[in-house]
Write an enzyme that holds these catalytic residues in place. Structure first.
Site, PDB file in Angstrom:
ATOM      1  N   PRO A 193       0.824  -1.217   0.000  1.00  0.00           N
ATOM      2  CA  PRO A 193       0.000   0.000   0.000  1.00  0.00           C
ATOM      3  C   PRO A 193       0.854   1.261   0.000  1.00  0.00           C
ATOM      4  O   PRO A 193       1.913   1.321   0.637  1.00  0.00           O
ATOM      5  CB  PRO A 193      -0.807  -0.116   1.314  1.00  0.00           C
ATOM      6  CG  PRO A 193      -0.745  -1.559   1.680  1.00  0.00           C
ATOM      7  CD  PRO A 193       0.545  -2.077   1.174  1.00  0.00           C
ATOM      8  N   GLU A 412      19.275   3.147  25.781  1.00  0.00           N
ATOM      9  CA  GLU A 412      19.687   3.738  24.511  1.00  0.00           C
ATOM     10  C   GLU A 412      21.203   3.915  24.447  1.00  0.00           C
ATOM     11  O   GLU A 412      21.812   3.754  23.383  1.00  0.00           O
ATOM     12  CB  GLU A 412      18.977   5.083  24.290  1.00  0.00           C
ATOM     13  CG  GLU A 412      17.456   4.986  24.218  1.00  0.00           C
ATOM     14  CD  GLU A 412      16.965   4.097  23.089  1.00  0.00           C
ATOM     15  OE1 GLU A 412      17.699   3.914  22.093  1.00  0.00           O
ATOM     16  OE2 GLU A 412      15.852   3.564  23.205  1.00  0.00           O
TER      17      GLU A 412
END
Length: 470
Positions: A193, A412
């Site tokens: 899509p 992180e």
């Protein structure tokens, strides 16, 4: 004149006027009062009754007697349902105020019969008209031909090259016919899509200067058996009257699903009508069916064979070069600061995004700049829009305590430290502990090029980086 052309408005107005008329008649009618047998005899002896009638009812010996009772300066309608024998009926009929009436034979009864017949006829005609229109779909012809050209479709150069042959055939069919070539009846666009399948179909119609019929696969799906097949035949009849024509069926998997998977009789009739319609016209007539799907494995085998969809065009996600071209196309008319560098960075950091995602990214960046009353779209706005499209909106209302912030930062930082020790991974670009969507933080890479194959060492390094936050 415009009012008379609107059938629904005229019919509704007529029904409202008729209803108000009957309501007025009912409101201003003379009220009736039921009396007893003794009152009837008393009024008859006093000769206070006029305009009366005696009518038999469906029950034996039971009669309905009504008349007008004269009052000083006024009158009222009175009625009575009672048992009468032959002598009593004869006595009433001999009086001047009463007469024996047969039901439904007077003017009032005749009008009731006429109105009932008209009402029944109207209902029957309405049902017939409704059944005739129940399978009639909307006019799929796009009145204004698409203005999207091949220059507006970027990032899918191979797909454009394949469909451009169809355009050239529609423009100059004799060029191919003299060598025995024929125009493909159908072109099936296959891809995820948002990769530009609909834009590609519009570009074909624009470049070929052909009429464009656009429908959705769900437009042929109805509860009533035969409705979908009727709409298929109607669509191809419209295209035959407006040649050259491009018929675009979006999400064809909803109508062309494999018959082994769906045995519903309505679906069977619809796909059989589609197969017959694609066999029923010659490609030299200038009609091409273009369909789009992201689930080709669900399509019926008979629909995919040569002679129906002769050509299958794959429209994949754009690579880095394609993303850069798409961004350049959608950036037209948008004031971007240092556009060349900014778009290069966005193209590098958006792998896996479709053309629709990139167009949405630029629109979000324009909105961010407008909210800040800026005169140009900065790279910061573009990166904020990229993070919003990929991860979600920044969750400013989400408050983390000190311990949770430290855990996210360590997580992180772990990704970052391990990443800096690798040799094959793309360069590190951005590390964030700002919550977005379902993510509490994110690490963004800046690859120099798209990678289609990965070595064993690359995959091991990727696993190390992923586990570095543990």
């Amino acid at each position: 004149m415009k009012f008379l052309k609107n059938t629904k408005l005229v019919t509704g107005s007529a029904l409202i006027v008729t209803g108000l008329t009957f309501l007025g008649i009912w409101c201003f009618r003379t009220p009736s009062r039921e009396i007893t047998r003794a009152e009837l005899e008393q009024f008859a002896q006093a000769k206070a009754l006029t305009d009366g009638r005696v009518m038999p009812t469906p029950y034996a010996g039971i009669y309905f007697v009504e008349g007008k009772h004269k009052l000083p300066g006024n009158s009222e309608r009175v009625f009575l349902t009672t048992h009468l024998d032959e002598a009593q009926i004869k006595a009433l009929s001999d009086q001047s105020w009463a007469k024996v009436a047969i039901p439904d034979q007077g003017v009032r009864g005749q009008w009731v019969n006429v109105l009932c017949n008209l009402l029944i006829a109207g209902v029957v005609i309405g049902v017939v008209v409704y059944q005739g229109n129940i399978g009639r779909g909307k006019n799929a012809l796009v009145r204004e031909r698409p203005t999207v050209s091949f220059s507006d479709v970027a990032g899918i150069e191979e797909a454009k090259g394949e469909v451009s042959e169809v355009v050239d055939f529609l423009r100059d069919p004799k060029k191919y016919q003299r060598l025995g070539g024929r125009l493909p009846k159908g072109v099936l666009l296959i891809g995820p899509p948002g990769t530009g399948k609909t834009m590609l179909a519009k570009a074909i119609a624009c470049e070929a200067n052909a009429h464009f019929f656009s429908v959705h696969g769900s437009d042929f799906t109805e509860v009533f058996v035969g409705v979908g097949a009727k709409r298929v035949r109607q669509l191809f009849r419209q295209a035959a009257k407006n040649k050259p024509a491009i018929i675009f069926i979006d999400e064809i998997d909803s109508v062309g699903k494999n018959r082994k998977l769906d045995t519903h009789s309505e679906h069977q009739q619809t796909i059989n009508a589609l197969l017959a319609a694609m066999d029923g016209f010659d490609s030299s007539q200038g009609i091409v069916v273009v369909a789009a799907t992201n689930r080709p494995e669900d399509l019926d085998e008979a629909l995919l064979r040569p002679g129906r969809f002769d050509r299958k065009v794959y429209v994949p996600y754009p690579d880095m070069k394609g993303r850069r071209a798409i961004l350049q196309t959608h950036a037209a008319g948008k004031p971007i600061a240092d556009a060349s560098k900014a778009l290069d960075v966005i193209a590098q950091t958006t792998p896996g995004m479709s053309g629709a995602d990139l167009a949405n990214l630029l629109n979000e960046a324009a909105i961010f700049s407008a909210l800040q009353n800026a005169t140009q779209i900065s790279q910061t706005d573009l990166e904020a829009a990229r993070d919003k499209v990929r991860f979600g909106k920044e969750r400013k209302s989400m408050v983390l305590n000190q311990t949770e912030r430290e855990m996210v930062a360590y997580h992180e930082a772990g990704h970052t430290i391990i990443h800096l020790q690798t040799q094959l991974m793309p360069p590190l670009y951005k590390v964030s502990i700002v919550p977005r969507g379902q993510a509490l933080g994110a690490t963004t890479l800046l690859p120099d090029e798209d990678q289609h194959l990965q070595s064993r060492q690359f995959l091991l390094e990727e696993l190390l980086v992923l586990m570095g936050g543990r």
